[in-house]
Design an enzyme around this catalytic site. Structure first.
Site, PDB file in Angstrom:
ATOM      1  N   SER A  86       0.849  -1.190   0.000  1.00  0.00           N
ATOM      2  CA  SER A  86       0.000   0.000   0.000  1.00  0.00           C
ATOM      3  C   SER A  86       0.883   1.237   0.000  1.00  0.00           C
ATOM      4  O   SER A  86       1.637   1.469   0.955  1.00  0.00           O
ATOM      5  CB  SER A  86      -0.893   0.005   1.238  1.00  0.00           C
ATOM      6  OG  SER A  86      -1.377   1.325   1.434  1.00  0.00           O
ATOM      7  N   HIS A 143      -0.940  -1.282  -4.413  1.00  0.00           N
ATOM      8  CA  HIS A 143      -2.232  -1.021  -3.767  1.00  0.00           C
ATOM      9  C   HIS A 143      -2.364   0.489  -3.554  1.00  0.00           C
ATOM     10  O   HIS A 143      -1.520   1.112  -2.906  1.00  0.00           O
ATOM     11  CB  HIS A 143      -2.333  -1.778  -2.449  1.00  0.00           C
ATOM     12  CG  HIS A 143      -3.656  -1.650  -1.762  1.00  0.00           C
ATOM     13  ND1 HIS A 143      -4.764  -2.358  -2.157  1.00  0.00           N
ATOM     14  CD2 HIS A 143      -4.055  -0.884  -0.710  1.00  0.00           C
ATOM     15  CE1 HIS A 143      -5.789  -2.044  -1.369  1.00  0.00           C
ATOM     16  NE2 HIS A 143      -5.388  -1.136  -0.497  1.00  0.00           N
ATOM     17  N   ASP A 174      -4.575   3.533  -2.251  1.00  0.00           N
ATOM     18  CA  ASP A 174      -5.657   3.883  -1.324  1.00  0.00           C
ATOM     19  C   ASP A 174      -6.197   5.289  -1.590  1.00  0.00           C
ATOM     20  O   ASP A 174      -5.472   6.273  -1.450  1.00  0.00           O
ATOM     21  CB  ASP A 174      -5.146   3.804   0.116  1.00  0.00           C
ATOM     22  CG  ASP A 174      -4.976   2.370   0.583  1.00  0.00           C
ATOM     23  OD1 ASP A 174      -5.944   1.593   0.472  1.00  0.00           O
ATOM     24  OD2 ASP A 174      -3.875   2.030   1.050  1.00  0.00           O
ATOM     25  N   MET A 219      -8.809   8.098  -0.454  1.00  0.00           N
ATOM     26  CA  MET A 219      -9.636   8.531   0.687  1.00  0.00           C
ATOM     27  C   MET A 219     -10.129   9.955   0.460  1.00  0.00           C
ATOM     28  O   MET A 219      -9.388  10.779  -0.078  1.00  0.00           O
ATOM     29  CB  MET A 219      -8.817   8.471   1.978  1.00  0.00           C
ATOM     30  CG  MET A 219      -8.198   7.098   2.232  1.00  0.00           C
ATOM     31  SD  MET A 219      -7.336   7.060   3.806  1.00  0.00           S
ATOM     32  CE  MET A 219      -6.604   5.430   3.732  1.00  0.00           C
ATOM     33  N   HIS A 231      -8.180   0.997  -4.292  1.00  0.00           N
ATOM     34  CA  HIS A 231      -9.099   0.776  -3.169  1.00  0.00           C
ATOM     35  C   HIS A 231      -9.798   2.102  -2.874  1.00  0.00           C
ATOM     36  O   HIS A 231      -9.211   3.005  -2.296  1.00  0.00           O
ATOM     37  CB  HIS A 231      -8.284   0.274  -1.961  1.00  0.00           C
ATOM     38  CG  HIS A 231      -9.077   0.124  -0.710  1.00  0.00           C
ATOM     39  ND1 HIS A 231      -8.490  -0.090   0.525  1.00  0.00           N
ATOM     40  CD2 HIS A 231     -10.420   0.139  -0.471  1.00  0.00           C
ATOM     41  CE1 HIS A 231      -9.428  -0.185   1.454  1.00  0.00           C
ATOM     42  NE2 HIS A 231     -10.603  -0.036   0.872  1.00  0.00           N
ATOM     43  N   MET A 248     -12.069   4.491  -1.018  1.00  0.00           N
ATOM     44  CA  MET A 248     -12.757   4.790   0.247  1.00  0.00           C
ATOM     45  C   MET A 248     -13.372   6.166   0.056  1.00  0.00           C
ATOM     46  O   MET A 248     -12.941   7.156   0.664  1.00  0.00           O
ATOM     47  CB  MET A 248     -11.741   4.749   1.405  1.00  0.00           C
ATOM     48  CG  MET A 248     -11.275   3.333   1.729  1.00  0.00           C
ATOM     49  SD  MET A 248      -9.721   3.261   2.639  1.00  0.00           S
ATOM     50  CE  MET A 248      -8.559   3.321   1.271  1.00  0.00           C
ATOM     51  N   MET A 271     -11.334  -6.006   5.102  1.00  0.00           N
ATOM     52  CA  MET A 271     -10.556  -5.069   5.912  1.00  0.00           C
ATOM     53  C   MET A 271     -10.288  -5.717   7.271  1.00  0.00           C
ATOM     54  O   MET A 271     -11.219  -6.167   7.949  1.00  0.00           O
ATOM     55  CB  MET A 271     -11.317  -3.760   6.133  1.00  0.00           C
ATOM     56  CG  MET A 271     -11.536  -2.895   4.904  1.00  0.00           C
ATOM     57  SD  MET A 271     -10.039  -2.477   3.985  1.00  0.00           S
ATOM     58  CE  MET A 271      -9.102  -1.563   5.223  1.00  0.00           C
ATOM     59  N   ASP A 298      -6.505  -6.586   3.971  1.00  0.00           N
ATOM     60  CA  ASP A 298      -5.903  -5.246   4.034  1.00  0.00           C
ATOM     61  C   ASP A 298      -5.968  -4.707   5.458  1.00  0.00           C
ATOM     62  O   ASP A 298      -7.059  -4.483   5.985  1.00  0.00           O
ATOM     63  CB  ASP A 298      -6.676  -4.318   3.072  1.00  0.00           C
ATOM     64  CG  ASP A 298      -6.072  -2.924   2.962  1.00  0.00           C
ATOM     65  OD1 ASP A 298      -5.014  -2.662   3.562  1.00  0.00           O
ATOM     66  OD2 ASP A 298      -6.685  -2.104   2.240  1.00  0.00           O
TER      67      ASP A 298
HETATM   68  C1  DX5 Z   1      -6.337   1.509   5.314  1.00  0.00           C
HETATM   69  C2  DX5 Z   1      -5.807   1.156   3.943  1.00  0.00           C
HETATM   70  C3  DX5 Z   1      -4.693   0.202   3.943  1.00  0.00           C
HETATM   71  C4  DX5 Z   1      -3.474   0.659   4.695  1.00  0.00           C
HETATM   72  C5  DX5 Z   1      -2.797  -0.542   5.244  1.00  0.00           C
HETATM   73  O1  DX5 Z   1      -7.512   2.238   5.164  1.00  0.00           O
HETATM   74  O2  DX5 Z   1      -6.838   0.598   3.154  1.00  0.00           O
HETATM   75  O3  DX5 Z   1      -4.374  -0.191   2.624  1.00  0.00           O
HETATM   76  O4  DX5 Z   1      -2.550   1.366   3.905  1.00  0.00           O
HETATM   77  O5  DX5 Z   1      -1.724  -0.147   5.998  1.00  0.00           O
HETATM   78  P1  DX5 Z   1      -0.990  -1.125   6.985  1.00  0.00           P
HETATM   79  O6  DX5 Z   1      -0.466  -2.293   6.197  1.00  0.00           O
HETATM   80  O7  DX5 Z   1       0.091  -0.286   7.571  1.00  0.00           O
HETATM   81  O8  DX5 Z   1      -2.006  -1.576   8.011  1.00  0.00           O
HETATM   82 ZN    ZN Z   2      -6.336  -0.297   1.203  1.00  0.00          ZN
END
Ligand code: DX5
Ligand code: ZN
Length: 224
Positions: A9, A34, A36, A38, A68, A70, A139, A177
């Site tokens: 990620s 990956h 992310d 947000m 991903h 969010m 998750m 994840d």
């Molecule tokens: C959280 C993200 C993850 C995050 C995971 O909302 O979706 O992808 O980056 O990070 P680690 O591996 O540090 O838990």
């Molecule tokens: Zn993620």
């Protein structure tokens, strides 16, 4: 069973030199990126969007980009990510008023579709859509931040969803994840995951190749 995938990620990467970070982690043995996304609305944090995805493609990244989302709403941004070079697009059912329609939308833009279940989201949200999915993402932390601890109930959830996927007979990936580390990845693999997101465990390490190799070895012990 699908091949093992390690998907770092980039949330935990150094954003000031993102292209280099992605090159380095792929050179170190990572399989996917990956990504992310947000929005400070669906989750309490704000990260990166389609322009950054496109910039990575222009930089020369050819590995699958695992987006991903969010964000809420979902549908408006799907075509932008497809155009920006996303390979898979995953979203949270709570963020879409019409989950089946969003899955079709993702696929109609030539991307693979994933549905993401938060720690408290029941697995029966998969009942009527699982056949249309390329991936289920569980998750193992609440979404929004890297560096949180793995929530143990995700192991039983992995086992349940693994049974659901196997019952379809389709090549659907099971991704996990949140809080994945070299020292817990074996039990996560044993519970049925084949695709492993890891942010802080990889990007906070001084040697990316070393931690990715240790993760792959641990998974191989379990999956053969
Ligand atoms: C959280 C993200 C993850 C995050 C995971 O909302 O979706 O992808 O980056 O990070 P680690 O591996 O540090 O838990
Ligand atoms: Zn993620």
């Amino acid at each position: 069973m699908q091949s093992t995938v390690i998907a770092p990620s980039i949330l935990s990467a150094n954003f000031a030199k993102l292209g280099e970070e992605v090159d380095n982690v792929l050179k170190a043995g990572a399989d996917w990126v990956h990504f992310d996304v947000m929005d400070n609305h669906y989750v309490p944090n704000l990260t990166i969007g389609p322009m950054v995805c496109e910039a990575l493609r222009k930089h020369g990244v050819t590995a699958p980009i695992d987006v991903h989302l969010m964000v809420e709403p979902v549908d408006r941004i799907v075509p932008d990510f497809a155009k920006a070079g996303a390979t898979m697009i995953s979203f949270h059912p709570e963020a879409s008023a019409h989950v089946h329609r969003t899955i079709q939308l993702i696929r109609s833009h030539g991307c693979q579709a994933g549905l993401v279940l938060n720690p408290a989201t029941p697995v029966d949200v998969l009942d009527w859509v699982i056949d249309d999915l390329d991936m289920v993402l569980l998750m193992s932390v609440n979404p929004g931040f890297g560096g949180q601890s793995f929530i143990p109930s995700a192991l039983e959830k992995l086992r349940r969803v693994r049974r659901m996927i196997d019952a379809t007979g389709k090549p659907i990936r099971l991704e996990i994840d949140g809080g994945v580390k070299a020292d817990n990845i074996a039990e996560i693999a044993a519970a049925g995951a084949d695709t492993f997101v890891a942010g802080s465990a990889i990007f906070n390490a001084s040697d990316y190749a070393d931690v990715i190799a240790r993760m792959k070895d641990a998974v191989a012990q379990v999956r053969g």
